[in-house]
Scaffold this active site. Structure first.
Site, mmCIF file in Angstrom:
data_model
loop_
_atom_site.group_PDB
_atom_site.id
_atom_site.type_symbol
_atom_site.label_atom_id
_atom_site.label_comp_id
_atom_site.label_asym_id
_atom_site.label_seq_id
_atom_site.Cartn_x
_atom_site.Cartn_y
_atom_site.Cartn_z
ATOM 1 N N LYS A 54 0.792 -1.252 -0.158
ATOM 2 C CA LYS A 54 0.030 -0.056 -0.094
ATOM 3 C C LYS A 54 0.843 1.277 0.038
ATOM 4 O O LYS A 54 0.615 2.236 -0.719
ATOM 5 C CB LYS A 54 -1.135 -0.020 1.091
ATOM 6 N N GLN A 98 -4.810 -1.830 9.264
ATOM 7 C CA GLN A 98 -4.666 -3.117 8.851
ATOM 8 C C GLN A 98 -5.248 -4.378 9.691
ATOM 9 O O GLN A 98 -4.784 -4.221 10.946
ATOM 10 C CB GLN A 98 -3.018 -3.557 8.537
ATOM 11 N N ASP A 121 -11.391 2.548 3.911
ATOM 12 C CA ASP A 121 -11.699 1.058 3.744
ATOM 13 C C ASP A 121 -13.271 0.835 3.662
ATOM 14 O O ASP A 121 -13.768 -0.145 3.264
ATOM 15 C CB ASP A 121 -11.316 0.235 4.780
#
Ligand code: NDP
Length: 286
Positions: A54, A98, A121
């Site tokens: 990422k 994460q 997200d």
């Protein structure tokens, strides 16, 4: 093999090229560089690889990015304090924590702490609700990546029968909603579904997201169907394989995503897209 290969690497590269151009134009116009903060707690090796990828993708597209690596024994209050700082940091437009998190940290609290405008997200209940209402700010990255792949190959879900296997909050459920929004007739199957093949055999599009290697076999698929394989499973020999049995399904389907190289590369690309959208929204440049 008779199926067309849906090449996620190629589609992903094309979208990233576009995002790079859009980012350059945005920076020139506003003087603001889109910024993403990625938070990694603990030592999970797979998570560390995702976070590194990422960070690298941000650099390639021209974003500012920060990686916050916190130890496995991080207190929940310390993580929430970091998120509060990132929420208020004008350099940061997107925040991603994460998952999975170590057990002393409540995942729900973490998701609720991230400002919905920075929740790239799309896990915050406010963003999930907006997807349900069809008035979304961001789309969750993996299901959005699936839709972008279908679009890139001219596969229109409208009026088609679509079976989504799996009902997780990050893949199956939002995938079904996105298919519904695009006018597919959607069936969601899961571990309690009785006679799964009777559903999959009638589907024009099957999206499989169960987390079981080679779960969907060719005899479960209608000839000519499109099969999107979200699964990422590591085999004992270290190789990756999807939830579809590629050898048998590709003989029957008209198009299929490979693993690796199908849905996987799209997920990070959609995260980049969401970060740019967040920066544009913050600068009122939508
Ligand atoms: P979850 O484990 O959260 O969900 C799996 C789903 O599959 C559940 O809804 C479960 O049903 C269903 N399921 C399990 N066994 C069966 C069965 N025998 N028949 C029918 N349904 C079944 O997984 P995720 O949704 O998080 O991930 C799914 C896969 O996608 C994994 O391989 C994961 O690695 C991969 N993935 C890939 C991403 C990418 O970027 N390409 C991103 C995210 C995930 P029930 O609800 O009844 O238990």
């Amino acid at each position: 093999m008779s199926a067309i290969l849906i090449d996620g690497k190629k589609v992903s590269l094309d979208i990233r090229e576009r995002l790079k151009r859009e980012t350059e134009a945005f920076i020139t116009k506003t003087g603001v560089t889109p910024g993403l903060a990625v938070v990694l707690v603990g030592n999970d090796p797979a998570s560390a690889v995702y976070v590194r990828n990422k960070h690298r993708a941000c650099g390639e597209i021209g974003f500012y990015s920060e990686v916050h690596e916190l130890p496995e024994d991080t207190k929940e209050s310390d993580l929430l304090a970091l998120l509060a700082r990132l929420n208020d940091d004008p350099k940061i437009h997107g925040i991603l924590v994460q998952l999975p998190l170590p057990k002393q940290i409540n995942e729900e609290k973490v998701i609720l702490t991230i400002k919905p405008e920075k929740d790239v997200d799309a896990f915050h209940p406010a963003n999930v609700g907006r997807i349900m209402l069809g008035n979304y700010r961001f789309l969750p990255c993996t299901p959005a990546g699936v839709m972008a792949l279908l679009d890139a190959y001219g596969i229109d879900p409208s009026g088609k029968s679509c079976v989504v296997i799996g009902r997780s909050n990050i893949v199956g459920k939002p995938q079904a909603l996105l298919m519904l929004e695009r006018n597919a007739t959607v069936t969601i199957c899961h571990s309690r579904t009785v006679d799964l093949p009777s559903y999959t055999k009638r589907a024009d599009i099957v999206v499989v997201a169960v987390g079981k290697a080679r779960f969907l076999t060719g005899d479960m698929v209608r000839p000519g169907a499109v099969v999107i394989d979200v699964g990422i499973n590591r085999l004992p020999d270290g190789k990756l394989c999807g939830d579809a049995d590629f050898a048998s399904v590709s003989e029957v389907a008209s198009a299929i995503t490979p693993v690796p190289g199908g849905v996987g590369p799209m997920t990070i690309t959609m995260l980049m897209q969401n970060t740019l959208s967040a920066a544009k929204a913050a600068e009122k440049d939508e």
